[in-house]
Design an enzyme around this catalytic site. Structure first.
Site, mmCIF file in Angstrom:
data_model
loop_
_atom_site.group_PDB
_atom_site.id
_atom_site.type_symbol
_atom_site.label_atom_id
_atom_site.label_comp_id
_atom_site.label_asym_id
_atom_site.label_seq_id
_atom_site.Cartn_x
_atom_site.Cartn_y
_atom_site.Cartn_z
ATOM 1 N N CYS A 49 0.867 -1.172 0.000
ATOM 2 C CA CYS A 49 0.000 0.000 0.000
ATOM 3 C C CYS A 49 0.910 1.230 0.000
ATOM 4 O O CYS A 49 1.501 1.580 1.019
ATOM 5 C CB CYS A 49 -0.892 0.003 1.244
ATOM 6 S SG CYS A 49 -1.952 1.443 1.335
ATOM 7 N N LEU A 50 1.064 1.822 -1.168
ATOM 8 C CA LEU A 50 1.964 2.963 -1.313
ATOM 9 C C LEU A 50 1.390 3.881 -2.378
ATOM 10 O O LEU A 50 1.090 3.435 -3.492
ATOM 11 C CB LEU A 50 3.355 2.455 -1.722
ATOM 12 C CG LEU A 50 4.476 3.459 -1.787
ATOM 13 C CD1 LEU A 50 4.745 4.084 -0.421
ATOM 14 C CD2 LEU A 50 5.751 2.796 -2.296
#
Length: 151
Positions: free
Chosen positions: A87-88
């Site tokens: 999750c970036l």
């Protein structure tokens, strides 16, 4: 490398000739859009001394579309799930064609240095991180020793 866009060739050459400290990214022999990546855990983080294996794939629409990256090494981190998905923001909504492979890898390395449990992908890990940060960091250190160190 002739069938690859010039941009991918240039980025690949730069990754090899001017590597990012603590990061290696090597194109696969039979698919030059697929990279085998290693990232060293940042000093002072629970991932210190770990060597994490990742895979990076450049989709056909790259650079208009973000690279696909995931951890192959098991890791205890609130922003990385059990399947290694990350999750970036730069891999999702904040992707821009101005960014490069090295920028993405540096962002992932920075994420290891400062996990964000308030925007989790692994909710259980994030919950642990919020309730007992020291305990979660200890578990991350244990997993790093178990899964991310050379045997």
């Amino acid at each position: 490398m002739a069938s690859l866009p010039k941009r991918i060739i240039k980025e690949t050459e730069r990754l090899v000739s001017d590597p990012v400290p603590g990061i290696t990214a090597e194109p696969h022999d039979d698919n030059l859009r697929y990279f085998e990546v290693t990232i060293e855990g940042p000093a002072g983080s629970p991932y210190e001394n770990g060597i994490f294996q990742l895979e990076l794939y450049l989709p056909d629409d790259y650079p208009m579309e973000a690279p696909k990256v995931r951890f192959l090494t098991k890791i205890y981190h609130p922003n990385i799930d059990r399947l290694g998905r990350i999750c970036l923001d730069v891999l999702k909504t904040n992707w821009s064609p101005a960014l490069q492979i090295r920028t993405v890898l540096l962002s992932i390395q920075a994420l290891l240095a400062s996990p964000n449990p308030n925007d989790p992908l692994a909710n259980d890990v994030a919950e642990d991180w919020i309730k007992n940060e020291e305990g979660a960091k200890n578990k991350a250190r244990e997993w790093t020793q178990l899964y991310a160190t050379k045997k």
